[in-house]
Motif scaffolding. Structure first.
Motif, PDB file in Angstrom:
ATOM      1  N   TYR A 150       0.851  -1.193   0.000  1.00 58.01           N
ATOM      2  CA  TYR A 150       0.000   0.000   0.000  1.00 58.01           C
ATOM      3  C   TYR A 150       0.887   1.243   0.000  1.00 58.01           C
ATOM      4  O   TYR A 150       0.873   2.024   0.965  1.00 58.01           O
ATOM      5  CB  TYR A 150      -0.910   0.030   1.227  1.00 58.01           C
ATOM      6  N   PRO A 151       1.668   1.444  -1.044  1.00 61.23           N
ATOM      7  CA  PRO A 151       2.644   2.543  -1.030  1.00 61.23           C
ATOM      8  C   PRO A 151       1.981   3.909  -1.125  1.00 61.23           C
ATOM      9  O   PRO A 151       0.855   4.047  -1.608  1.00 61.23           O
ATOM     10  CB  PRO A 151       3.496   2.266  -2.268  1.00 61.23           C
ATOM     11  N   GLY A 152       2.715   4.926  -0.625  1.00 64.72           N
ATOM     12  CA  GLY A 152       2.289   6.304  -0.840  1.00 64.72           C
ATOM     13  C   GLY A 152       1.632   6.985   0.327  1.00 64.72           C
ATOM     14  O   GLY A 152       1.244   8.141   0.211  1.00 64.72           O
ATOM     15  N   SER A 153       1.489   6.291   1.463  1.00 67.63           N
ATOM     16  CA  SER A 153       0.853   6.964   2.604  1.00 67.63           C
ATOM     17  C   SER A 153       1.310   6.329   3.898  1.00 67.63           C
ATOM     18  O   SER A 153       1.694   5.151   3.944  1.00 67.63           O
ATOM     19  CB  SER A 153      -0.678   6.881   2.510  1.00 67.63           C
ATOM     20  N   LYS A 154       1.260   7.125   4.953  1.00 63.22           N
ATOM     21  CA  LYS A 154       1.575   6.621   6.286  1.00 63.22           C
ATOM     22  C   LYS A 154       0.584   5.538   6.688  1.00 63.22           C
ATOM     23  O   LYS A 154       0.956   4.518   7.279  1.00 63.22           O
ATOM     24  CB  LYS A 154       1.539   7.772   7.288  1.00 63.22           C
ATOM     25  N   ALA A 155      -0.691   5.759   6.360  1.00 62.19           N
ATOM     26  CA  ALA A 155      -1.720   4.775   6.684  1.00 62.19           C
ATOM     27  C   ALA A 155      -1.424   3.443   6.015  1.00 62.19           C
ATOM     28  O   ALA A 155      -1.544   2.376   6.627  1.00 62.19           O
ATOM     29  CB  ALA A 155      -3.093   5.299   6.240  1.00 62.19           C
ATOM     30  N   GLY A 156      -1.036   3.492   4.739  1.00 62.19           N
ATOM     31  CA  GLY A 156      -0.725   2.264   4.019  1.00 62.19           C
ATOM     32  C   GLY A 156       0.466   1.544   4.618  1.00 62.19           C
ATOM     33  O   GLY A 156       0.486   0.302   4.695  1.00 62.19           O
ATOM     34  N   ALA A 157       1.474   2.310   5.061  1.00 63.83           N
ATOM     35  CA  ALA A 157       2.648   1.706   5.677  1.00 63.83           C
ATOM     36  C   ALA A 157       2.280   0.982   6.963  1.00 63.83           C
ATOM     37  O   ALA A 157       2.753  -0.136   7.230  1.00 63.83           O
ATOM     38  CB  ALA A 157       3.695   2.783   5.954  1.00 63.83           C
TER      39      ALA A 157
END
Length: 432
Positions: A150-157
């Motif tokens: 889930y690249p591209g966001s803190k939430a995804g990380a």
């Protein structure tokens, strides 16, 4: 078309700011004559309304501040767990190579030893990737993980790391966060009776702008929420200084990857899923505050744009007939946005009192707000949470109009021009 939208945003910002200021000033501007023999008694409704507003404003912060101080005192030194299960401490990073050591080294110094630090980096951030692997090579309890799902966001990380790790508890921290050595152990002890533990973060007041960020954190984040916490079961659950059962994060579906402020929306997600969130005020973390006014403004505008986005989302997801917490979540979120907008009207009341000779009310109200803030600062100083204690508290009255102007700007841009932009604050590089 883009130019028209930009101009619409500028005009909207100016118009709303003027309306809020003017509305606060002219409200009750007229005088009403009441005949009581001779001469007629003239009642200045503007002055009365301004006095009432100032008294209410000061009273709110007085009561809320005393509640916050009481809660801080009541927390005292909470219980400490020695080993309640494995903790996966997640540190999402992006452009944080220079400050990453702060969170990693402070977590490794934790009194809770059954802990692994997972530094989760993005594929296009080579400096952070390199630093993460250096720390992983140097420390046995540090893992470096690339966010490939889930690249591209803190939430995804955070969501990706949660799927990867095998731990009873998941904790999330910012890269520049200096975590108190006892915080994780105290949080794990609290998790015997709840689902999520939210700690306090303190911007380090090392300068004027940094101190403004500190006072904002005290007044508008922690103190201002006391009333809401008294009348509802809602508690803030963010994406830093938070420790939770892994199952709790899985149950909520994790953080929303499309939200600009994923922590703001996540708090309401926890509330709607009826998770028991406990606030732990003891053992706060130190974070790096914005160092320039531009960074302070840009960071707050990002947050408040996220608040508007989350409120919009929560309103769309509201289902009044299924659970009262759904519409109440939207109302609380909208109330947060509205409060930010109308703080600017407080300046109008200040002006009315100054013009009409109500300096005693004005000075008294401001003195109460400043006194509560200083009481919290003294407590933080005695507990060793902050080192600096200067005269920047004199700037506290300026915080409210500045914060409100940012809120208005953020809302207008969200409605007219925002296309997913994200502002990043410049963080210092040091060996501390």
């Amino acid at each position: 078309m883009g130019t028209l939208r930009e101009w619409a945003g500028r005009v909207g910002f100016l118009a709303i700011s003027v309306l809020v200021l003017a509305g606060g000033y002219v409200q009750g501007f007229w005088a009403v004559g009441l005949s009581v023999d001779q001469p007629p008694l003239v009642v200045d409704l503007q002055f009365i309304e301004a006095t009432f507003a100032m008294t209410t404003f000061a009273g709110f912060f007085l009561v809320s501040g005393l509640l916050f101080l009481w809660h801080s005192y009541r927390d005292g030194e909470p219980g400490i767990a020695t080993d309640g299960g494995h903790v996966a401490a997640l540190v999402p990073v992006y452009d944080d190579a220079g400050v990453l050591h702060r969170s990693v080294e402070s977590l490794l110094a934790s009194t809770y030893e059954n802990l692994t630090v997972w530094v989760v980096y993005e594929s296009d951030d080579q400096p952070s990737k390199q630093r993460a692997h250096e720390l992983a090579d140097d420390h046995e309890r540090v893992e470096a993980l690339e966010n490939t799902k889930y690249p591209g966001s803190k939430a995804g990380a955070i969501n990706y790391a949660t799927e990867i790790v095998d731990a009873a508890f998941v904790a999330v921290f910012d890269a520049d966060e200096r975590i108190h050595p006892r915080f994780v152990a105290a949080a794990v002890a609290e998790l015997d009776d709840c689902d999520v533990v939210q700690g306090r973060t303190i911007p380090d007041p090392t300068g004027v702008i940094e101190s403004i960020a500190y006072y904002e954190s005290v007044l508008l984040n922690f103190v201002a929420r006391r009333g809401l916490y008294v009348v509802t079961d809602f508690r803030m659950a963010a994406s830093r200084a938070v420790v939770m059962h892994r199952e709790a994060l899985v149950e909520t579906g994790g953080y929303h990857t499309e939200m600009l402020t994923e922590d703001f929306e996540f708090a309401y997600r926890c509330y709607k899923h009826r998770l028991d969130v406990v606030e732990l005020l003891a053992y706060p973390s130190k974070i790096e505050g914005a160092h320039t006014l531009r960074d302070w403004w840009g960071q707050r505008k990002r947050w408040m744009t996220g608040y508007a986005q989350s409120s919009h989302y929560l309103l769309g997801e509201s289902r009044p007939l299924t659970d009262y917490r759904n519409p109440l979540s939207a109302l609380i979120a909208l109330g947060t946005v509205a409060a930010g907008l109308f703080l600017l009207s407080v300046i109008s009341k200040f002006a009315v009192l100054a013009v009409d000779g109500g300096f005693d009310v004005l000075i008294g109200g401001l003195a109460i707000v400043i006194a509560i803030t200083l009481a919290v600062q003294i407590q933080d100083y005695w507990q060793g949470s902050i080192d600096a204690f200067g005269l920047t508290w004199l700037a506290i009255p300026l915080l409210f109009p500045l914060y409100s102007l940012v809120a208005i700007k953020a809302l207008v841009e969200y409605l007219f021009t925002w296309e997913g932009e994200w502002y990043s604050v410049s963080k210092g590089v040091s060996a501390d």
